[in-house]
Design a protein around this motif. Sequence first.
Motif, PDB file in Angstrom:
ATOM      1  N   PHE A 244       0.753  -1.109  -0.164  1.00  0.00           N
ATOM      2  CA  PHE A 244       0.028  -0.076  -0.061  1.00  0.00           C
ATOM      3  C   PHE A 244       0.822   1.224   0.068  1.00  0.00           C
ATOM      4  O   PHE A 244       0.247   2.148  -0.645  1.00  0.00           O
ATOM      5  CB  PHE A 244      -1.042   0.060   1.208  1.00  0.00           C
ATOM      6  CG  PHE A 244      -2.229  -0.396   0.778  1.00  0.00           C
ATOM      7  CD1 PHE A 244      -3.281   0.323   0.434  1.00  0.00           C
ATOM      8  CD2 PHE A 244      -2.607  -2.019   1.108  1.00  0.00           C
ATOM      9  CE1 PHE A 244      -4.518  -0.553   0.027  1.00  0.00           C
ATOM     10  CE2 PHE A 244      -3.835  -2.219   0.846  1.00  0.00           C
ATOM     11  CZ  PHE A 244      -4.898  -1.486   0.259  1.00  0.00           C
ATOM     12  N   LYS A 245       2.048   1.181   0.524  1.00  0.00           N
ATOM     13  CA  LYS A 245       2.776   2.384   0.423  1.00  0.00           C
ATOM     14  C   LYS A 245       3.970   2.400  -0.586  1.00  0.00           C
ATOM     15  O   LYS A 245       5.160   3.025  -0.247  1.00  0.00           O
ATOM     16  CB  LYS A 245       3.543   2.606   1.917  1.00  0.00           C
ATOM     17  CG  LYS A 245       4.359   1.464   2.376  1.00  0.00           C
ATOM     18  CD  LYS A 245       4.851   1.854   3.904  1.00  0.00           C
ATOM     19  CE  LYS A 245       6.008   0.904   4.412  1.00  0.00           C
ATOM     20  NZ  LYS A 245       7.268   1.246   4.238  1.00  0.00           N
ATOM     21  N   VAL A 246       3.939   1.625  -1.354  1.00  0.00           N
ATOM     22  CA  VAL A 246       5.007   1.384  -2.559  1.00  0.00           C
ATOM     23  C   VAL A 246       4.857   2.755  -3.397  1.00  0.00           C
ATOM     24  O   VAL A 246       3.955   3.405  -3.659  1.00  0.00           O
ATOM     25  CB  VAL A 246       4.650   0.113  -3.550  1.00  0.00           C
ATOM     26  CG1 VAL A 246       3.191   0.463  -4.181  1.00  0.00           C
ATOM     27  CG2 VAL A 246       5.635   0.085  -4.448  1.00  0.00           C
ATOM     28  N   TYR A 247       6.108   2.824  -3.871  1.00  0.00           N
ATOM     29  CA  TYR A 247       6.425   4.243  -4.476  1.00  0.00           C
ATOM     30  C   TYR A 247       7.703   3.988  -5.065  1.00  0.00           C
ATOM     31  O   TYR A 247       7.740   4.136  -6.497  1.00  0.00           O
ATOM     32  CB  TYR A 247       6.546   5.482  -3.397  1.00  0.00           C
ATOM     33  CG  TYR A 247       7.261   6.682  -4.065  1.00  0.00           C
ATOM     34  CD1 TYR A 247       6.117   7.616  -4.776  1.00  0.00           C
ATOM     35  CD2 TYR A 247       8.625   6.931  -4.014  1.00  0.00           C
ATOM     36  CE1 TYR A 247       6.657   8.748  -5.492  1.00  0.00           C
ATOM     37  CE2 TYR A 247       8.760   8.035  -4.360  1.00  0.00           C
ATOM     38  CZ  TYR A 247       8.058   9.106  -5.190  1.00  0.00           C
ATOM     39  OH  TYR A 247       8.558  10.195  -5.967  1.00  0.00           O
ATOM     40  N   ASP A 248       8.865   3.636  -4.593  1.00  0.00           N
ATOM     41  CA  ASP A 248      10.293   3.811  -5.189  1.00  0.00           C
ATOM     42  C   ASP A 248      10.255   2.845  -6.652  1.00  0.00           C
ATOM     43  O   ASP A 248      10.786   2.778  -7.513  1.00  0.00           O
ATOM     44  CB  ASP A 248      11.295   3.320  -4.283  1.00  0.00           C
ATOM     45  CG  ASP A 248      10.812   2.336  -3.426  1.00  0.00           C
ATOM     46  OD1 ASP A 248       9.896   1.538  -3.595  1.00  0.00           O
ATOM     47  OD2 ASP A 248      11.751   1.807  -2.746  1.00  0.00           O
ATOM     48  N   ILE A 249       9.364   1.495  -6.314  1.00  0.00           N
ATOM     49  CA  ILE A 249       9.521   0.554  -7.240  1.00  0.00           C
ATOM     50  C   ILE A 249       8.877   1.336  -8.540  1.00  0.00           C
ATOM     51  O   ILE A 249       9.497   1.064  -9.777  1.00  0.00           O
ATOM     52  CB  ILE A 249       9.052  -0.649  -6.868  1.00  0.00           C
ATOM     53  CG1 ILE A 249       9.697  -1.557  -5.665  1.00  0.00           C
ATOM     54  CG2 ILE A 249       8.830  -1.498  -8.144  1.00  0.00           C
ATOM     55  CD1 ILE A 249       8.830  -2.605  -5.383  1.00  0.00           C
ATOM     56  N   PHE A 250       7.844   1.964  -8.402  1.00  0.00           N
ATOM     57  CA  PHE A 250       7.183   2.297  -9.562  1.00  0.00           C
ATOM     58  C   PHE A 250       7.839   3.640  -9.999  1.00  0.00           C
ATOM     59  O   PHE A 250       7.937   3.729 -11.584  1.00  0.00           O
ATOM     60  CB  PHE A 250       5.974   2.890  -9.317  1.00  0.00           C
ATOM     61  CG  PHE A 250       4.890   1.864  -9.285  1.00  0.00           C
ATOM     62  CD1 PHE A 250       3.846   1.600 -10.295  1.00  0.00           C
ATOM     63  CD2 PHE A 250       4.636   1.141  -7.832  1.00  0.00           C
ATOM     64  CE1 PHE A 250       2.996   0.676  -9.932  1.00  0.00           C
ATOM     65  CE2 PHE A 250       3.720   0.133  -7.808  1.00  0.00           C
ATOM     66  CZ  PHE A 250       2.820  -0.125  -8.904  1.00  0.00           C
ATOM     67  N   ILE A 251       8.622   4.430  -9.319  1.00  0.00           N
ATOM     68  CA  ILE A 251       9.403   5.450  -9.976  1.00  0.00           C
ATOM     69  C   ILE A 251      10.536   5.097 -10.684  1.00  0.00           C
ATOM     70  O   ILE A 251      10.907   5.491 -11.931  1.00  0.00           O
ATOM     71  CB  ILE A 251       9.778   6.363  -8.875  1.00  0.00           C
ATOM     72  CG1 ILE A 251       8.466   7.127  -8.199  1.00  0.00           C
ATOM     73  CG2 ILE A 251      10.969   7.534  -9.329  1.00  0.00           C
ATOM     74  CD1 ILE A 251       7.810   8.103  -9.232  1.00  0.00           C
ATOM     75  N   ASN A 252      11.304   4.139 -10.191  1.00  0.00           N
ATOM     76  CA  ASN A 252      12.516   3.592 -10.929  1.00  0.00           C
ATOM     77  C   ASN A 252      11.985   2.735 -11.945  1.00  0.00           C
ATOM     78  O   ASN A 252      12.830   2.816 -12.970  1.00  0.00           O
ATOM     79  CB  ASN A 252      13.321   2.701  -9.866  1.00  0.00           C
ATOM     80  CG  ASN A 252      13.965   3.607  -8.883  1.00  0.00           C
ATOM     81  OD1 ASN A 252      14.844   4.200  -9.283  1.00  0.00           O
ATOM     82  ND2 ASN A 252      13.659   3.738  -7.657  1.00  0.00           N
ATOM     83  N   LEU A 253      11.084   1.967 -12.057  1.00  0.00           N
ATOM     84  CA  LEU A 253      10.962   0.901 -13.214  1.00  0.00           C
ATOM     85  C   LEU A 253      10.295   1.660 -14.225  1.00  0.00           C
ATOM     86  O   LEU A 253      10.598   1.303 -15.405  1.00  0.00           O
ATOM     87  CB  LEU A 253       9.952  -0.198 -12.558  1.00  0.00           C
ATOM     88  CG  LEU A 253       9.563  -1.374 -13.483  1.00  0.00           C
ATOM     89  CD1 LEU A 253      10.999  -1.915 -13.811  1.00  0.00           C
ATOM     90  CD2 LEU A 253       8.640  -2.273 -13.025  1.00  0.00           C
ATOM     91  N   PHE A 254       9.468   2.769 -14.167  1.00  0.00           N
ATOM     92  CA  PHE A 254       8.675   3.236 -15.011  1.00  0.00           C
ATOM     93  C   PHE A 254       9.202   4.672 -15.236  1.00  0.00           C
ATOM     94  O   PHE A 254       8.999   5.230 -16.422  1.00  0.00           O
ATOM     95  CB  PHE A 254       7.202   3.490 -14.735  1.00  0.00           C
ATOM     96  CG  PHE A 254       6.508   2.112 -14.897  1.00  0.00           C
ATOM     97  CD1 PHE A 254       5.978   1.343 -16.111  1.00  0.00           C
ATOM     98  CD2 PHE A 254       6.046   1.554 -13.562  1.00  0.00           C
ATOM     99  CE1 PHE A 254       5.758   0.291 -15.861  1.00  0.00           C
ATOM    100  CE2 PHE A 254       5.744   0.476 -13.511  1.00  0.00           C
ATOM    101  CZ  PHE A 254       5.291  -0.354 -14.591  1.00  0.00           C
ATOM    102  N   ALA A 255      10.031   5.214 -14.530  1.00  0.00           N
ATOM    103  CA  ALA A 255      10.846   6.499 -14.721  1.00  0.00           C
ATOM    104  C   ALA A 255      10.105   7.896 -15.188  1.00  0.00           C
ATOM    105  O   ALA A 255      10.130   8.359 -16.026  1.00  0.00           O
ATOM    106  CB  ALA A 255      11.974   6.336 -15.834  1.00  0.00           C
ATOM    107  N   GLY A 256       8.842   7.790 -14.503  1.00  0.00           N
ATOM    108  CA  GLY A 256       7.899   8.813 -14.532  1.00  0.00           C
ATOM    109  C   GLY A 256       6.916   8.615 -16.030  1.00  0.00           C
ATOM    110  O   GLY A 256       6.450   9.459 -16.493  1.00  0.00           O
TER     111      GLY A 256
END
Length: 312
Positions: A244-256
């Motif tokens: 529920f508090k995930v953030y860093d994985i999405f930012i690094n994997l998709f790069a915005g």
Amino acid sequence: MQNETILRTNKSPKNRMSKGLRDNLIAYSFIAPNFIGFALFTLVPMIFAFILAFVKWDGANPMQFIGLDNFARLLKDTTFHKALWNTIVYTVGVVPLTMIVALALAILLNQKILGRNFMRTVFFFPYVASLVAVAAVWNFIFSPTMGPINNILHTITGIPLEDLPRWAADKQWAMFTVILFTVWKNMGYYMVIYLAGLQGINPELYEAAELDGAGPWRRFRNVTVPQLAPTSFFVLMILVINSFKVYDIFINLFAGADNQLNDSTRVMVYQIYNTAFRSLDYGYASAMAIVLFLLVLGITIVQFRGEKKYGQ
């Protein structure tokens, strides 16, 4: 002699009190650094976030109290609803899959097999590796045109590369890709937890079950699963909270890239960050954070009650 005894008796409680006070001060001195850090960087921001949830503030102008307007606004915010839905889908995909894979690896690597310690290290390595580095490697492996995954699929099936999944570059496959990445990245950590639980099971239980004619599946179902119940509840709780508090994985994997994917990978924490630090709507972002906090709190309470009921 009698006076000295009386004096010594009168002084002893004071000495004991002084020693008790001294011991307390020593104990508090060890606790103080951690508590001060917790108060400054966790407790105070949490209290401030609760206050901001009921005001309108952009960080420059004076705060304006608006009551429950921020929460009422959430009910009509389709972007927030999409972020919440993405977070739920991500959690539903990651939690059971990670638990199954981690438990399977733990059972396998708890056996006496060749290279067991090496394999444990291999599966644990992605968890301790740099997220930026492994995300870059993952994006290369799953590249739609140059990645080995699509090239292998093209060789095996004969399907043209342009017709194969585009993985992180396609809104239809983006969430599936990040779920697979998360499971691969974190399964080693939960494997270690399950290994500790497996090694804590009394071997006599398996011997008794085997004497009763129980096969491998029945031993797993009737011995391993019940004995691992506390471990599984712990893993479940940690996985749900982290999902529920995930953030860093999405930012690094998709790069915005979430804007290009029609918000198919926008999760709640990213939405909170975007609202607070890009739109400068701190009050509204705090209301989102409160909703996220209440969701996680509610799920945690349900899990604890379930564990208590299951334990009985």
